[in-house]
Design an enzyme around this catalytic site. Structure first.
Site, PDB file in Angstrom:
ATOM      1  N   TYR A 153       0.810  -1.223   0.000  1.00  0.00           N
ATOM      2  CA  TYR A 153       0.000   0.000   0.000  1.00  0.00           C
ATOM      3  C   TYR A 153       0.847   1.278   0.000  1.00  0.00           C
ATOM      4  CZ  TYR A 153       0.048  -0.248   5.255  1.00  0.00           C
ATOM      5  OH  TYR A 153       0.368  -0.324   6.585  1.00  0.00           O
ATOM      6  N   GLU A 154       0.165   2.372  -0.275  1.00  0.00           N
ATOM      7  CA  GLU A 154       0.801   3.692  -0.470  1.00  0.00           C
ATOM      8  C   GLU A 154       1.840   3.662  -1.590  1.00  0.00           C
ATOM      9  OE1 GLU A 154      -0.741   5.905   0.801  1.00  0.00           O
ATOM     10  OE2 GLU A 154      -1.766   4.860   2.419  1.00  0.00           O
TER      11      GLU A 154
END
Length: 593
Positions: free
Chosen positions: A436-437
């Protein structure tokens, strides 16, 4: 065992290595934030994390979040712990005092969130986006939006989300289809679906502020057509907005955090920033989030290391090779901590933890310099550091969190694979941080293709020269790092030249290039730690552990530098040879004609 923050380790790195009190004291907003105050904040943060947050970690994993009829129920103890977090003023640690915050340095917030993630990653996901949402709204929100939402977000009274991903698009934000239709009263009607939204629905706070990437009716295709809308769960009059959670994901880990599929049905929202400049407005939020993910990686690795280290100090098996350990006594077997294979695992992970801490804490210090230093050149240098180092930290720290936690699990053998010891949860929870990110592959491409190559490596070279100038060439360790810094500078030039002949090459070697950068900067960090340790008593337990970790770094970690450097150089040489052969063939054809 529950995770226990160790403020003494962090204080040494902040004070003796990074000289944080003096650096922060030179910035006007922190003139009174001296070493004593910083130490007090760290001690209180350690107490809160250890006593309130860590004890409910296992329950959060085993019970998880429950979903029914669009509502999410948090695991037992989470609501009370989060309320205590708010009551203690922890969400507002680095927010401006005029917004209800405490106005403390970003580096203290960085340490806090590292410890929170180590103690309870699931619960930490809830406030994890608060600082980024706060910064995004403070810099880009209208005065009306700031008056209505900024303080609530700063203090953690209301939580926030970042709604980017859509099922058909994944990381390709240029394909976002969520629509925002302007209304006569200046609001927007937002319609569309988002997936993988952490904390999209929960019962921790009465309201949730969604920051949603969307597209206005006349927007062009692609990322330049994206706008950003603030869409709250509850409207200003208290009624429920047309924001719905359709389900929560059943995940490998992070069971204490609801990952939601969201639907917006002409939900009322308001524009944040300028039309078509949504990514620019959200960039502040994403940069903050990526640093926090790097800190999650460090914290999770520390959590795994603590469990493995404690186990190795109690578990006895067989005789260790070499001299008789002092710990043997009359016992029929030696502690596994005395066995070289186990010692290698423990000291290598310790090397990653403390080296990465130096880089992450320095990045947090640079955030404050970039925001508050009176010298524009100092602000520019600090911003350059954050831009280049953030993707390195996000990728390297999260990769090591997963791989290193798995190594720590190995220390416990079969006991590590069963739930009761807790280390298998760390391995599961850590895996998502690589995704994620922005996946780690995207971070590598962002670093090399978007940040290093466009200026021919000039910005990266400037950062590396700054690190070189902090070293003393008369010290053997420092001289070695200076040599590696020079090799990395030359490597950037080599890749830039090869990229002219083959534009695909940088995408192929981006992961290896990022790894070379990470290892070089880790070498710099350990050179600084060793220099600071020369002022510490040789009998100090912290120094003894750091000396072992420094030796492990040089012996077991740093040799990867040559391997990765060689991979990138050989790829560039192959391109050069192919280009040369092609040029020769073209000339031969011209002559024949």
């Amino acid at each position: 065992m529950d995770y226990k923050p160790r403020p003494e380790d962090v204080r040494f790195l902040l004070n003796a290595v990074l000289d944080a009190p003096a650096r922060l004291g030179a910035l006007a907003p922190f003139a009174e934030v001296d070493e004593a105050l910083q130490s007090q904040v760290l001690e209180e943060a350690a107490r809160f994390v250890g006593e309130v947050v860590a004890p409910i970690n296992r329950e959060g994993d085993e019970t998880g979040c429950r979903f029914a009829d669009g509502e999410v129920v948090s695991p037992p103890g989470f609501r009370a712990a989060y309320q205590a977090f708010v009551d203690g003023g922890w969400p507002a640690l680095s927010a401006a005092t005029e917004d209800g915050g405490q106005g403390l340095p970003a580096v203290l917030e960085a340490v806090l969130y590292e410890w929170l993630a180590a103690a309870n990653h699931g619960l930490t996901m809830a406030p994890g986006l608060l600082h980024g949402a706060y910064a995004c709204l403070k810099h880009h929100g209208s005065e009306e939006l700031k008056q209505r939402y900024l303080q609530k977000i700063a203090t953690g009274e209301w939580l926030a989300t970042m709604c980017l991903t859509e099922a058909h698009a994944g990381s390709d934000l240029g394909q976002v289809r969520t629509r925002a239709v302007p209304q006569a009263d200046g609001s927007l009607h937002v319609s569309g679906g988002k997936i993988f939204i952490s904390g999209g629905e929960h019962d921790l706070t009465p309201n949730i502020v969604h920051l949603v990437l969307c597209r206005l009716p006349d927007a062009p295709a692609g990322p330049k057509g994206l706008s950003l809308a603030l869409v709250p769960k509850l409207l200003p009059d208290g009624t429920r907005n047309a924001v719905h959670c359709e389900r929560i994901e059943e995940k490998m880990g992070l069971h204490g955090s609801p990952t939601c599929t969201m639907r917006f049905d002409e939900a009322t929202g308001w524009l944040v920033g300028e039309p078509g400049r949504g990514l620019a407005a959200m960039f502040v939020m994403m940069n903050s989030a990526r640093l926090h993910v790097a800190l999650q990686g460090i914290g999770l690795l520390d959590a795994a290391w603590q469990k493995a280290d404690a186990y190795a100090a109690e578990r006895r098996q067989m005789r260790a090779p070499g001299p008789v350990p002092a710990s043997r006594g009359s016992e029929p077997a030696d502690l596994i901590a005395e066995h070289p294979a186990i010692r290698r695992i423990l000291d290598t992970q310790r090397a990653w933890i403390d080296g990465a801490r130096i880089l992450a804490y320095r990045s947090a210090l640079m955030l404050d310099v970039a925001a508050h230093d009176a010298d524009p050149k100092a602000r520019e240098r600090a911003q350059r550091w954050c831009s280049l180092v953030t993707p390195v930290l996000k990728a390297a720290c999260t990769q090591q969190a997963f791989q290193g936690a798995s190594e720590c699990l190995q220390v416990l053998g079969g006991h590590g694979y069963v739930r009761e010891w807790g280390i298998e949860q760390v391995v599961r929870d850590a895996r998502v941080t690589m995704i994620y990110e922005g996946t780690n592959e995207i971070q590598a491409i962002d670093l090399l293709v978007r940040k290093v190559l466009p200026d021919g490596g000039a910005a990266m070279s400037a950062v590396l020269l700054e690190l070189r100038d902090t070293l003393d060439a008369s010290r053997e360790a420092d001289a070695d790092v200076q040599r590696r810094l020079a090799q990395l500078r030359y490597l950037g030039t080599t890749v830039a030249m090869a990229a002219h002949a083959n534009p695909v090459l940088p995408h192929e070697v981006a992961d290896d290039y990022l790894r070379v950068v990470a290892l070089t900067m880790m070498a710099w960090a350990w050179a600084r730690i060793e220099a600071a340790d020369e002022t510490v008593a040789s009998s100090d337990p912290g120094r003894i552990a750091r000396v072992r970790a420094a030796a492990a770094f040089r012996r077991w970690v740093l040799p990867e530098f040559e391997m990765r450097l060689g991979i990138v150089k050989r790829a560039c040489e192959t391109v050069a040879l192919a280009h040369s052969a092609g040029t020769t063939a073209t000339k031969a054809t011209d002559v024949a004609q």
